[in-house]
Design a protein around this motif. Structure first.
Motif, mmCIF file in Angstrom:
data_model
loop_
_atom_site.group_PDB
_atom_site.id
_atom_site.type_symbol
_atom_site.label_atom_id
_atom_site.label_comp_id
_atom_site.label_asym_id
_atom_site.label_seq_id
_atom_site.Cartn_x
_atom_site.Cartn_y
_atom_site.Cartn_z
ATOM 1 N N LYS A 1 -49.415 53.512 26.753
ATOM 2 C CA LYS A 1 -50.252 52.560 26.027
ATOM 3 C C LYS A 1 -50.519 51.343 26.902
ATOM 4 N N PRO A 2 -51.700 50.742 26.807
ATOM 5 C CA PRO A 2 -52.004 49.563 27.627
ATOM 6 C C PRO A 2 -51.184 48.351 27.192
ATOM 7 N N ILE A 3 -51.082 47.409 28.091
ATOM 8 C CA ILE A 3 -50.354 46.166 27.770
ATOM 9 C C ILE A 3 -51.102 45.420 26.668
ATOM 10 N N PRO A 4 -50.410 45.018 25.614
ATOM 11 C CA PRO A 4 -51.092 44.343 24.481
ATOM 12 C C PRO A 4 -51.428 42.895 24.812
ATOM 13 N N TRP A 5 -52.454 42.708 25.629
ATOM 14 C CA TRP A 5 -52.799 41.365 26.078
ATOM 15 C C TRP A 5 -53.224 40.469 24.924
ATOM 16 N N VAL A 6 -53.926 41.023 23.955
ATOM 17 C CA VAL A 6 -54.371 40.207 22.813
ATOM 18 C C VAL A 6 -53.158 39.638 22.077
ATOM 19 N N ASN A 7 -52.175 40.477 21.805
ATOM 20 C CA ASN A 7 -50.979 40.007 21.113
ATOM 21 C C ASN A 7 -50.245 38.948 21.927
ATOM 22 N N ILE A 8 -50.137 39.182 23.230
ATOM 23 C CA ILE A 8 -49.434 38.231 24.093
ATOM 24 C C ILE A 8 -50.145 36.876 24.093
ATOM 25 N N ILE A 9 -51.473 36.898 24.242
ATOM 26 C CA ILE A 9 -52.227 35.643 24.293
ATOM 27 C C ILE A 9 -52.141 34.890 22.970
ATOM 28 N N VAL A 10 -52.293 35.616 21.839
ATOM 29 C CA VAL A 10 -52.244 34.971 20.525
ATOM 30 C C VAL A 10 -50.870 34.351 20.291
ATOM 31 N N LEU A 11 -49.811 35.096 20.579
ATOM 32 C CA LEU A 11 -48.454 34.573 20.366
ATOM 33 C C LEU A 11 -48.158 33.414 21.310
ATOM 34 N N PHE A 12 -48.658 33.482 22.542
ATOM 35 C CA PHE A 12 -48.453 32.387 23.489
ATOM 36 C C PHE A 12 -49.141 31.114 23.007
ATOM 37 N N LEU A 13 -50.411 31.240 22.569
ATOM 38 C CA LEU A 13 -51.125 30.069 22.068
ATOM 39 C C LEU A 13 -50.446 29.502 20.828
ATOM 40 N N PHE A 14 -49.976 30.383 19.952
ATOM 41 C CA PHE A 14 -49.272 29.908 18.763
ATOM 42 C C PHE A 14 -48.002 29.156 19.151
ATOM 43 N N ALA A 15 -47.260 29.670 20.145
ATOM 44 C CA ALA A 15 -46.048 28.993 20.594
ATOM 45 C C ALA A 15 -46.369 27.625 21.191
ATOM 46 N N VAL A 16 -47.460 27.546 21.961
ATOM 47 C CA VAL A 16 -47.850 26.259 22.570
ATOM 48 C C VAL A 16 -48.208 25.244 21.488
ATOM 49 N N VAL A 17 -49.009 25.669 20.513
ATOM 50 C CA VAL A 17 -49.412 24.761 19.437
ATOM 51 C C VAL A 17 -48.197 24.333 18.614
ATOM 52 N N THR A 18 -47.310 25.283 18.318
ATOM 53 C CA THR A 18 -46.111 24.961 17.542
ATOM 54 C C THR A 18 -45.225 23.964 18.281
ATOM 55 N N TYR A 19 -45.059 24.164 19.599
ATOM 56 C CA TYR A 19 -44.238 23.248 20.395
ATOM 57 C C TYR A 19 -44.865 21.855 20.442
ATOM 58 N N ALA A 20 -46.197 21.800 20.578
ATOM 59 C CA ALA A 20 -46.872 20.500 20.616
ATOM 60 C C ALA A 20 -46.687 19.754 19.293
ATOM 61 N N ILE A 21 -46.820 20.477 18.187
ATOM 62 C CA ILE A 21 -46.626 19.844 16.877
ATOM 63 C C ILE A 21 -45.183 19.378 16.723
ATOM 64 N N TRP A 22 -44.236 20.193 17.175
ATOM 65 C CA TRP A 22 -42.810 19.833 17.068
ATOM 66 C C TRP A 22 -42.488 18.583 17.879
ATOM 67 N N VAL A 23 -43.037 18.490 19.107
ATOM 68 C CA VAL A 23 -42.787 17.318 19.945
ATOM 69 C C VAL A 23 -43.349 16.065 19.286
ATOM 70 N N ARG A 24 -44.555 16.147 18.756
ATOM 71 C CA ARG A 24 -45.162 14.984 18.103
ATOM 72 C C ARG A 24 -44.407 14.605 16.837
ATOM 73 N N TRP A 25 -43.894 15.592 16.121
ATOM 74 C CA TRP A 25 -43.094 15.294 14.937
ATOM 75 C C TRP A 25 -41.796 14.582 15.320
ATOM 76 N N ARG A 26 -41.149 15.032 16.400
ATOM 77 C CA ARG A 26 -39.919 14.368 16.838
ATOM 78 C C ARG A 26 -40.191 12.920 17.226
ATOM 79 N N ARG A 27 -41.303 12.691 17.923
ATOM 80 C CA ARG A 27 -41.628 11.324 18.319
ATOM 81 C C ARG A 27 -41.940 10.463 17.096
#
Length: 214
Positions: free
Chosen positions: A148-174
């Motif tokens: 099966k091919p590498i699930p690039w769509v899943n990887i990109i979506v989960l990566f972007l979600f992790a980046v957005v979640t981390y950014a929100i978490w950092v701003r919440w901590r501040r």
């Protein structure tokens, strides 16, 4: 309160993971055994069915739905529905239900002369609630052991979600460190000061009573 917070956190992330697992594309190596059309009456599980095909009436309580009946590489049976997603959720923008049904029918084969296909889908299969995954596409492959091919769509979506979640978490901590924590500390200091004052008054009153007793 801390236990309640953990329960809410676990419940929230469980829902988030379930949404991703249901929505993100998955691939199965299958042998098509049959394709058919069936009239479906939608009930309590209607949330797991797509809306009516593009151009059709979306207000009906029942309609004909395409199905693709298959056996996977491990010989287990899997039945997929074949519905347009249109402009709705999840955003696959699928408008070619009839074409996909024809392509699936062309791959129909017997066990003696199998034809294998890689079927992309999303969703879950639940026999108790009559829930079927929705087929997105199918293409012929050489055999059941094809990689099966590498699930690039899943990887990109989960990566972007992790980046957005981390950014929100950092701003919440501040925000919490700059605004909420000082406010909570001030409230706690005021409560402590009030408690000390009440204790001091009770002590003076008790000493005054003791003078009368003596």
């Amino acid at each position: 309160m801390r236990i309640l917070g953990w329960v809410i956190t676990i419940a929230f992330w469980t829902v988030v993971l379930a949404v991703f697992h249901y929505t993100l594309p998955q691939r199965d190596i299958v042998r098509v055994t049959d394709t058919y059309e069936k009239r479906i009456d939608f009930g309590e599980n209607s949330i797991f069915w797509a809306s009516a095909d593009t151009g059709n009436d979306a207000t009906t309580i029942n309609r004909d739905v395409f199905f693709i009946q298959t056996r996977r590489a491990d010989n287990s049976v899997m039945v997929y529905r074949n519905e347009d997603t249109g402009w709705g959720w999840p955003p696959y923008f699928k408008f070619d239900t009839s074409n996909l049904q024809a392509e699936s029918a062309d791959l129909k084969s017997a066990p003696e002369t199998p034809k294998w296909g890689m079927l992309t889908h999303y969703g879950w299969r639940n026999e108790f609630f009559s829930i079927f995954p929705n087929a997105i596409s199918i293409k012929p492959v050489e055999g059941p052991d094809v990689s099966k091919p590498i699930p690039w769509v899943n990887i990109i979506v989960l990566f972007l979600f992790a980046v957005v979640t981390y950014a929100i978490w950092v701003r919440w901590r501040r925000f919490r460190a700059a605004r909420l924590d000082p406010a909570f500390e001030e409230i706690q200091d005021n409560l402590d000061a009030t408690g000390d004052a009440i204790t001091e008054r009770k002590g003076r009153f008790q000493r005054w009573l003791n003078t009368w007793r003596s």
